[in-house]
Motif scaffolding. Structure first.
Motif, PDB file in Angstrom:
ATOM      1  N   SER A  85      -4.333  -0.863  -3.029  1.00  0.00           N
ATOM      2  CA  SER A  85      -5.107   0.122  -2.285  1.00  0.00           C
ATOM      3  C   SER A  85      -6.031  -0.598  -1.308  1.00  0.00           C
ATOM      4  O   SER A  85      -6.430  -1.741  -1.527  1.00  0.00           O
ATOM      5  CB  SER A  85      -5.906   1.032  -3.214  1.00  0.00           C
ATOM      6  OG  SER A  85      -6.937   0.290  -3.823  1.00  0.00           O
ATOM      7  N   ARG A  86      -6.342   0.093  -0.231  1.00  0.00           N
ATOM      8  CA  ARG A  86      -7.160  -0.468   0.835  1.00  0.00           C
ATOM      9  C   ARG A  86      -8.369   0.436   1.013  1.00  0.00           C
ATOM     10  O   ARG A  86      -8.214   1.628   1.212  1.00  0.00           O
ATOM     11  CB  ARG A  86      -6.296  -0.489   2.101  1.00  0.00           C
ATOM     12  CG  ARG A  86      -6.963  -0.934   3.347  1.00  0.00           C
ATOM     13  CD  ARG A  86      -5.887  -0.959   4.452  1.00  0.00           C
ATOM     14  NE  ARG A  86      -6.490  -1.172   5.731  1.00  0.00           N
ATOM     15  CZ  ARG A  86      -6.846  -0.204   6.565  1.00  0.00           C
ATOM     16  NH1 ARG A  86      -6.621   1.064   6.237  1.00  0.00           N
ATOM     17  NH2 ARG A  86      -7.420  -0.477   7.708  1.00  0.00           N
ATOM     18  N   ARG A  87      -9.573  -0.155   0.883  1.00  0.00           N
ATOM     19  CA  ARG A  87     -10.784   0.627   1.069  1.00  0.00           C
ATOM     20  C   ARG A  87     -11.603   0.045   2.212  1.00  0.00           C
ATOM     21  O   ARG A  87     -11.815  -1.156   2.276  1.00  0.00           O
ATOM     22  CB  ARG A  87     -11.621   0.638  -0.211  1.00  0.00           C
ATOM     23  CG  ARG A  87     -10.999   1.534  -1.274  1.00  0.00           C
ATOM     24  CD  ARG A  87     -11.736   1.543  -2.582  1.00  0.00           C
ATOM     25  NE  ARG A  87     -13.130   1.918  -2.473  1.00  0.00           N
ATOM     26  CZ  ARG A  87     -14.087   1.472  -3.286  1.00  0.00           C
ATOM     27  NH1 ARG A  87     -13.791   0.612  -4.246  1.00  0.00           N
ATOM     28  NH2 ARG A  87     -15.328   1.862  -3.139  1.00  0.00           N
ATOM     29  N   GLU A  95       0.837  -1.208   0.000  1.00  0.00           N
ATOM     30  CA  GLU A  95       0.000   0.000   0.000  1.00  0.00           C
ATOM     31  C   GLU A  95       0.871   1.257   0.000  1.00  0.00           C
ATOM     32  O   GLU A  95       0.637   2.178  -0.776  1.00  0.00           O
ATOM     33  CB  GLU A  95      -0.914  -0.027   1.231  1.00  0.00           C
ATOM     34  CG  GLU A  95      -2.051   0.957   1.157  1.00  0.00           C
ATOM     35  CD  GLU A  95      -2.894   0.996   2.429  1.00  0.00           C
ATOM     36  OE1 GLU A  95      -3.697   1.941   2.556  1.00  0.00           O
ATOM     37  OE2 GLU A  95      -2.741   0.113   3.289  1.00  0.00           O
ATOM     38  N   GLY A 148       2.281   1.966  -3.257  1.00  0.00           N
ATOM     39  CA  GLY A 148       1.302   2.335  -4.277  1.00  0.00           C
ATOM     40  C   GLY A 148       0.840   1.210  -5.190  1.00  0.00           C
ATOM     41  O   GLY A 148       0.205   1.465  -6.206  1.00  0.00           O
ATOM     42  N   TYR A 177      -9.006  -5.023  -0.326  1.00  0.00           N
ATOM     43  CA  TYR A 177      -7.711  -4.730  -0.932  1.00  0.00           C
ATOM     44  C   TYR A 177      -7.819  -4.953  -2.431  1.00  0.00           C
ATOM     45  O   TYR A 177      -8.423  -5.929  -2.869  1.00  0.00           O
ATOM     46  CB  TYR A 177      -6.625  -5.642  -0.345  1.00  0.00           C
ATOM     47  CG  TYR A 177      -6.378  -5.359   1.100  1.00  0.00           C
ATOM     48  CD1 TYR A 177      -5.452  -4.394   1.499  1.00  0.00           C
ATOM     49  CD2 TYR A 177      -7.081  -6.031   2.095  1.00  0.00           C
ATOM     50  CE1 TYR A 177      -5.234  -4.108   2.841  1.00  0.00           C
ATOM     51  CE2 TYR A 177      -6.872  -5.756   3.441  1.00  0.00           C
ATOM     52  CZ  TYR A 177      -5.948  -4.799   3.807  1.00  0.00           C
ATOM     53  OH  TYR A 177      -5.734  -4.509   5.129  1.00  0.00           O
ATOM     54  N   SER A 178      -7.245  -4.053  -3.211  1.00  0.00           N
ATOM     55  CA  SER A 178      -7.261  -4.224  -4.657  1.00  0.00           C
ATOM     56  C   SER A 178      -5.989  -3.655  -5.260  1.00  0.00           C
ATOM     57  O   SER A 178      -5.283  -2.869  -4.626  1.00  0.00           O
ATOM     58  CB  SER A 178      -8.491  -3.553  -5.263  1.00  0.00           C
ATOM     59  OG  SER A 178      -8.528  -2.191  -4.912  1.00  0.00           O
ATOM     60  N   THR A 193      -3.830  -1.270  -7.560  1.00  0.00           N
ATOM     61  CA  THR A 193      -3.923   0.076  -8.128  1.00  0.00           C
ATOM     62  C   THR A 193      -3.536  -0.026  -9.605  1.00  0.00           C
ATOM     63  O   THR A 193      -3.105  -1.090 -10.068  1.00  0.00           O
ATOM     64  CB  THR A 193      -2.921   1.012  -7.432  1.00  0.00           C
ATOM     65  OG1 THR A 193      -1.610   0.483  -7.650  1.00  0.00           O
ATOM     66  CG2 THR A 193      -3.202   1.129  -5.944  1.00  0.00           C
TER      67      THR A 193
END
Length: 124
Positions: A79-81, A73, A76, A93-94, A96
Motif C-alpha cells: 500500500s502507498r500512503r 500496489e 494488493g 510504502y508498506s 498490506t
C-alpha cells in the motif's frame, strides 16, 4: 482443518480475471521477476519511502522501481500512503495484510538463497 495441497489443485485457475494453468503461475505473477520479492523483503519490518527503497535495491532504476511498486500496489501486496498536502509530499510504502501472507515463502526463499551462496558462491 484439512491440509492445503502442495501440488497444483486443478489444471486451470482463475485469479483477478485472468486464467492460469497452475497456482504457482499466480504466485510467480504476483511476486516473480527480479525485484518484487526483494521489494517485499525490504518492506517486511517497516514502511519505507521511495528513496529508501531505491537505496536498498542498489542497482534498480527509478522507473523500474516505480513500475514494480505500482504492480505490487495494484495486486494488493503493497500500500502507498501520501502525507502532506503541498510538495514535497511524503510517500510511504508498506506491506498490506495480503503482502504479509507472502513472508513465510519469502523466508524459505531467503534461506535457500543463503544455502546456495554458502555451497556454490561466496558472501562479500
Amino acid at each position: 482443518p484439512e491440509h492445503m495441497k502442495t501440488e497444483c489443485i486443478s489444471e486451470f485457475v482463475n485469479f483477478n480475471d485472468k486464467t492460469y494453468s497452475c497456482p504457482i503461475s499466480v504466485a510467480m505473477n504476483l511476486v516473480g521477476g527480479k525485484w518484487k520479492a526483494v521489494i517485499i523483503y525490504h518492506l517486511q519490518h517497516e514502511p519505507k519511502r521511495f528513496s529508501e527503497l531505491l537505496g536498498d535495491l542498489v542497482s534498480v532504476t527509478d522507473t523500474t522501481l516505480t513500475l514494480q511498486l505500482k504492480q505490487l500496489e495494484m495486486d494488493g501486496l503493497v500500500s502507498r500512503r501520501v502525507f502532506g498536502d503541498k510538495p514535497p509530499l511524503k510517500t510511504l510504502y508498506s506491506l498490506t495484510d495480503f503482502g504479509q501472507t507472502f513472508l513465510p515463502a519469502l523466508r524459505a526463499l531467503t534461506q535457500w538463497g543463503n544455502q546456495v551462496v554458502t555451497e556454490r558462491g561466496q558472501f562479500m
